[in-house]
Design a protein around this motif. Structure first.
Motif, mmCIF file in Angstrom:
data_model
loop_
_atom_site.group_PDB
_atom_site.id
_atom_site.type_symbol
_atom_site.label_atom_id
_atom_site.label_comp_id
_atom_site.label_asym_id
_atom_site.label_seq_id
_atom_site.Cartn_x
_atom_site.Cartn_y
_atom_site.Cartn_z
ATOM 1 N N LEU A 113 0.837 -1.204 0.000
ATOM 2 C CA LEU A 113 0.000 0.000 0.000
ATOM 3 C C LEU A 113 0.868 1.248 0.000
ATOM 4 O O LEU A 113 1.887 1.315 0.712
ATOM 5 N N SER A 114 0.463 2.244 -0.777
ATOM 6 C CA SER A 114 1.163 3.535 -0.732
ATOM 7 C C SER A 114 0.841 4.215 0.593
ATOM 8 O O SER A 114 -0.118 3.854 1.280
ATOM 9 N N ILE A 115 1.603 5.223 0.938
ATOM 10 C CA ILE A 115 1.391 5.910 2.212
ATOM 11 C C ILE A 115 0.010 6.576 2.260
ATOM 12 O O ILE A 115 -0.669 6.565 3.282
ATOM 13 N N SER A 116 -0.462 7.108 1.131
ATOM 14 C CA SER A 116 -1.790 7.748 1.122
ATOM 15 C C SER A 116 -2.894 6.697 1.225
ATOM 16 O O SER A 116 -3.937 6.937 1.847
ATOM 17 N N GLU A 117 -2.675 5.511 0.619
ATOM 18 C CA GLU A 117 -3.650 4.422 0.765
ATOM 19 C C GLU A 117 -3.726 3.971 2.219
ATOM 20 O O GLU A 117 -4.810 3.682 2.747
ATOM 21 N N LYS A 118 -2.588 3.906 2.861
ATOM 22 C CA LYS A 118 -2.561 3.506 4.278
ATOM 23 C C LYS A 118 -3.341 4.498 5.132
ATOM 24 O O LYS A 118 -4.122 4.102 5.996
ATOM 25 N N VAL A 119 -3.139 5.773 4.877
ATOM 26 C CA VAL A 119 -3.861 6.782 5.672
ATOM 27 C C VAL A 119 -5.363 6.703 5.389
ATOM 28 O O VAL A 119 -6.189 6.828 6.303
ATOM 29 N N GLY A 120 -5.746 6.450 4.150
ATOM 30 C CA GLY A 120 -7.168 6.273 3.830
ATOM 31 C C GLY A 120 -7.796 5.144 4.617
ATOM 32 O O GLY A 120 -8.972 5.227 5.018
ATOM 33 N N GLN A 121 -7.018 4.095 4.889
ATOM 34 C CA GLN A 121 -7.527 2.938 5.626
ATOM 35 C C GLN A 121 -7.895 3.256 7.069
ATOM 36 O O GLN A 121 -8.619 2.505 7.712
ATOM 37 N N LEU A 122 -7.411 4.364 7.593
ATOM 38 C CA LEU A 122 -7.726 4.759 8.976
ATOM 39 C C LEU A 122 -9.166 5.253 9.119
ATOM 40 O O LEU A 122 -9.697 5.288 10.221
ATOM 41 N N PHE A 123 -9.784 5.612 8.001
ATOM 42 C CA PHE A 123 -11.066 6.306 8.053
ATOM 43 C C PHE A 123 -12.250 5.348 7.912
ATOM 44 O O PHE A 123 -12.249 4.443 7.075
ATOM 45 N N ALA B 33 2.001 13.156 10.467
ATOM 46 C CA ALA B 33 2.333 11.874 11.108
ATOM 47 C C ALA B 33 3.649 11.311 10.570
ATOM 48 O O ALA B 33 4.053 11.602 9.442
ATOM 49 N N THR B 34 4.289 10.477 11.385
ATOM 50 C CA THR B 34 5.465 9.753 10.905
ATOM 51 C C THR B 34 5.009 8.479 10.208
ATOM 52 O O THR B 34 3.910 7.968 10.473
ATOM 53 N N GLU B 35 5.855 7.959 9.347
ATOM 54 C CA GLU B 35 5.517 6.726 8.643
ATOM 55 C C GLU B 35 5.381 5.563 9.623
ATOM 56 O O GLU B 35 4.516 4.696 9.460
ATOM 57 N N ALA B 36 6.214 5.570 10.659
ATOM 58 C CA ALA B 36 6.153 4.503 11.671
ATOM 59 C C ALA B 36 4.812 4.536 12.395
ATOM 60 O O ALA B 36 4.220 3.490 12.694
ATOM 61 N N GLN B 37 4.321 5.732 12.693
ATOM 62 C CA GLN B 37 3.029 5.908 13.370
ATOM 63 C C GLN B 37 1.892 5.354 12.509
ATOM 64 O O GLN B 37 1.016 4.636 12.988
ATOM 65 N N ILE B 38 1.940 5.673 11.225
ATOM 66 C CA ILE B 38 0.914 5.196 10.287
ATOM 67 C C ILE B 38 0.992 3.677 10.151
ATOM 68 O O ILE B 38 -0.032 2.977 10.204
ATOM 69 N N ASN B 39 2.188 3.150 9.997
ATOM 70 C CA ASN B 39 2.357 1.706 9.816
ATOM 71 C C ASN B 39 1.880 0.908 11.022
ATOM 72 O O ASN B 39 1.332 -0.185 10.875
ATOM 73 N N LYS B 40 2.083 1.455 12.213
ATOM 74 C CA LYS B 40 1.642 0.743 13.425
ATOM 75 C C LYS B 40 0.128 0.598 13.435
ATOM 76 O O LYS B 40 -0.415 -0.473 13.747
ATOM 77 N N SER B 41 -0.562 1.668 13.063
ATOM 78 C CA SER B 41 -2.030 1.590 13.012
ATOM 79 C C SER B 41 -2.498 0.648 11.914
ATOM 80 O O SER B 41 -3.450 -0.119 12.093
#
Length: 518
Positions: A14-24, A333-341
């Motif tokens: 997943l791209s970083i923006s796709e990962k952030v979309g998954q939080l919602f 956010a940091t990439e590590a923070q996003i990846n943990k979620s």
């Protein structure tokens, strides 16, 4: 539906923006227009949101608690729900995690679907915890039949405030051990069908007098008091292993150095207390971010979503500013923070989609509701012998029920005049009472004239009262002056039948009131 990649694959692909979309997890409504449905499909497709939380309609959602908008009724609601889920899944690149608040069944959000008893009713039924396990199991079957993976329940708040405007009947009671045992049974019943759960509303919404849909409740207790009571059920269920914890919108000064920040966006409370002190490393989901306790104070689009994520929420429920929220999280956010979620969310997704099988039809709640009715019926005041003596009189039966009906105030007052005439020459009255609403605002929907009428009747005549509703509604009545008061908790047919058998002397009352009314 697209196949879900493994957690390790998702973290790599997943791209970083796709990962952030998954939080919602935006809200979805079964009564949306075609235009609104297409807008949500576009949002899912373009921004890769991770899931949806289903509600009945925009008019019945959290911030319409005041009831200013008309709620549309939908006779074919379950089929609409199923079809919308299929449609939204087709719009998603990665399978959506579908959630709903189904505390007492899909009927909490979707009409014409099975309804099981409220938590307070189950709380009266401590001698048979297995029935609560069965409730969790049956509701989970209905969730699967719809295509829902995640039931955002049970409530594990200990309702110690009788004036609580929003929890009350949704809590198993005011005793922490009883709440733990019943919530555990409910969770295990749900899990037995492979459906996810979420305990709520951390750090505890039971001792509040403000509704967080409308304002910010304050819990002014010491940390020691909170650990001993409010936080206790959460810790016990975390120790048992729960899928997720929902964080409520509460001001809890003892748990934070930043008393201006509600719990749902407070890093001290989510990361500090829930994760670090209580040892929870599963998914944390926010309560609905459109609720006025938080939304009215953060008007910059995306700011609230960022604060909720930064505080420790993995899933942002009912986020209203998806695009702005994604952008703000990407910037801060940091990439590590996003990846943990993402790791937590994807582990939950893998669990949800593992061996998923759609049940073909909805459950029939009648048999289980009958068993619960028999176990929960509570003799609050009076004795079995006083009811038996009353039964041998020439009593008159009076039914006072407006639940689910719409009448003008004048029609209600006219009915009272007729009822007064009906009982004028009666000395013994069997009163069958169903409060107009389950929620406590405006005296549970009673007009003051109705309350005065019932209390006057109790004062002047011998009354045996059977109450079919939220027992907290009895606070407005002089039940200590009745010949007997019996609580049946629900206005379902099964509970009415059990009450009838109890009055006739063929069935004993076995329940115990799970809360204090004073």
């Amino acid at each position: 539906m697209n196949k879900i990649p493994s957690t390790s694959e998702a973290l790599k692909s997943l791209s970083i923006s796709e990962k952030v979309g998954q939080l919602f997890m935006p809200a979805a409504f079964i009564n949306d227009t075609e235009e609104e449905i297409q807008q949500l499909e576009k949002l899912i497709s373009n921004h890769h949101v991770g899931g949806l939380c289903f509600f009945h309609s925009r008019a019945s959602a959290a911030t319409n608690f005041e009831g200013k908008k008309k709620v549309i009724k939908n006779e074919n609601s379950f089929e609409v729900l199923k079809n919308l889920i299929i449609r939204y899944q087709k719009a998603a690149t990665y399978p959506l995690l579908i959630s709903i608040d189904a505390e007492w069944g899909l009927a909490m959000r979707i009409e014409n679907t099975p309804q099981y008893p409220y938590a307070i009713t189950l709380g009266a039924n401590l001698k048979n915890i297995d029935l609560t396990f069965e409730v969790g199991k049956q509701i989970a079957k209905d969730c699967k039949a719809a295509g829902i993976h995640w039931n955002l329940s049970p409530v594990v708040d200990i309702n110690t405030n009788p004036n609580n405007p929003v929890i009350g009947y949704r809590s198993f009671g005011d005793d922490k051990e009883n709440v733990v045992s019943l919530a555990t049974a409910y969770v295990k019943g749900t899990q037995s069908e492979g459906v996810l759960t979420s305990i709520k509303h951390f750090p505890g919404h039971g001792d509040t007098a403000t509704d967080s849909h409308l304002g910010l409740p304050v819990i002014d207790k010491t940390k020691a008091e909170l650990l001993a009571n409010e936080l206790y059920p959460f810790q016990q269920l975390i120790n048992e292993g729960v899928d997720s914890v929902m964080v409520g919108h509460l001001s809890v000064p003892a748990l934070t150095n930043n008393t201006n920040l509600p719990s749902s966006i407070n890093k001290d409370i989510i990361t500090g207390v829930l994760r670090n002190e209580m040892g929870f490393d599963g998914v944390v989901i926010s309560d609905a971010l459109n609720m006025h306790a938080v939304s009215k104070n953060y008007t910059t689009p995306g700011e609230l979503e960022w604060l909720a994520f930064d505080a420790g929420n993995d899933v942002l429920c009912f986020a209203e500013y998806i695009e702005d929220g994604i952008q703000m999280i990407l910037e801060n956010a940091t990439e590590a923070q996003i990846n943990k979620s993402i790791e937590r969310i994807w582990t939950l997704k893998e669990k949800a989609f593992r061996n998923i099988t759609l049940d073909k039809g909805l459950t029939d709640p009648s048999s289980l509701n009958r068993k619960i009715a028999e176990q929960s019926l509570t003799l609050l005041h009076g004795t079995t012998s006083s009811i038996a003596s009353f039964r041998n009189t020439n009593y008159c039966t009076l039914t006072l029920k407006r639940f689910g009906t719409e009448q003008t105030n004048q029609e209600i007052l006219d009915n009272l005049i007729e009822m007064r005439k009906e009982i004028e020459n009666e000395s013994e009255i069997l009163l069958l009472l169903t409060p107009p609403q389950i929620k406590p605002n405006n005296n549970f929907g009673f007009l003051q004239e109705e309350i005065d009428f019932v209390n006057e009747m109790i004062d002047l005549k011998k009354v045996v009262l059977y109450h079919f509703g939220n027992p907290y509604a009895l606070k407005v009545l002089n039940t200590s002056k009745t010949t007997a008061t019996v609580i049946a908790y629900q206005n379902f047919k099964e509970f009415q039948d059990v009450a009838t058998e109890h009055f006739s002397g063929t069935l004993e009352s076995k329940g115990k009131l799970p809360v204090s009314l004073s």
